[in-house]
Motif scaffolding. Structure first.
Motif: not given
Length: 230
Positions: A189-193, A198-202, A204-222
């Motif tokens: 929860t702390q990481f999301l908040y 800038e990998w996460f988009d809020k 709704g209340r307490g609910t998140y999804k992966l941001s466009d930046k997160g989608k673009a950068e995640l494969p590189e870090w994996q």
């Protein structure tokens, strides 16, 4: 206005200071700027107008001639005026003593800042704890020593954020509590908040999804994680 200082301007004030304490003082003995002797005690003092690596190396070499070695600089030295605390620590760490000479137009004042002694730095428990925590939590040896850029750092913090991002990449949306339970990440929860990368988009209340930046950068870090663990 003071004339331009020379190293020799430090000699007489220090000599008089030591004479008053019963030392016999002579200059330029076997390339040592000052040698002072009282009974069986020998003191060597190296003079410089500023603190530099040459002065430190010269002073360290003097331990082959005497157990007590000081460096002496003008109190007006710019580096001493701005970094006196760090200089004191450095000099002490090397086992040297430090003398400063306050050069005035009509009078010179000699002050012994520290005597030579065995140095044992006091540990900063908070910083040491943070160091050990990062060391234990980081998986593998993920970053070359000397690489300091923000993007280069596969820190334990980033590794944990990657796990959260990976979960969101498979489930589209989720709450911090759900992610915490699913991947056993206590700070999800702390990481999301905080959203430091800038990998996460809020959404709704307490609910998140992966941001466009997160989608673009995640494969590189994996790929970086895979490279460090394979």
């Amino acid at each position: 206005m003071l004339k331009k200082l020379k190293e020799s301007d430090l000699y007489l004030p220090i000599k008089l200071f030591l004479n008053k304490q019963g030392y016999e003082v002579k200059g330029e003995i076997k390339q040592c700027d000052i040698v002072a002797k009282k009974d069986d005690e020998i003191i060597i003092i190296e003079l410089k107008l500023t603190l530099n690596i040459t002065l430190l190396l010269q002073s360290i070499d003097r331990f082959t001639l005497a157990d007590i070695v000081y460096i002496a600089i003008p109190k007006q030295t710019p580096m001493y005026k701005t970094k006196s605390k760090q200089i004191k620590k450095l000099v002490a760490r090397l086992g040297l003593g430090l003398i400063v000479v306050d050069i005035q137009e009509k009078q010179q004042y000699v002050e012994v800042i520290s005597d030579p002694k065995e140095y044992q730095p006091r540990k900063n428990k908070r910083k040491q704890s943070a160091l050990l925590k990062e060391f234990s939590l980081r998986q593998g040896d993920t970053q070359k020593g000397g690489s300091t850029t923000k993007k280069a750092g596969l820190t334990a913090y980033r590794q944990r954020c990657i796990r959260v991002a990976e979960y969101l990449s498979k489930t589209d949306t989720a709450s911090g509590a759900k992610i915490k339970k699913a991947i056993d990440e206590q700070q999800a929860t702390q990481f999301l908040y905080s959203n430091y990368y800038e990998w996460f988009d809020k959404i709704g209340r307490g609910t998140y999804k992966l941001s466009d930046k997160g989608k673009a950068e995640l494969p590189e870090w994996q790929l970086k994680i895979k490279a460090t663990t394979s």
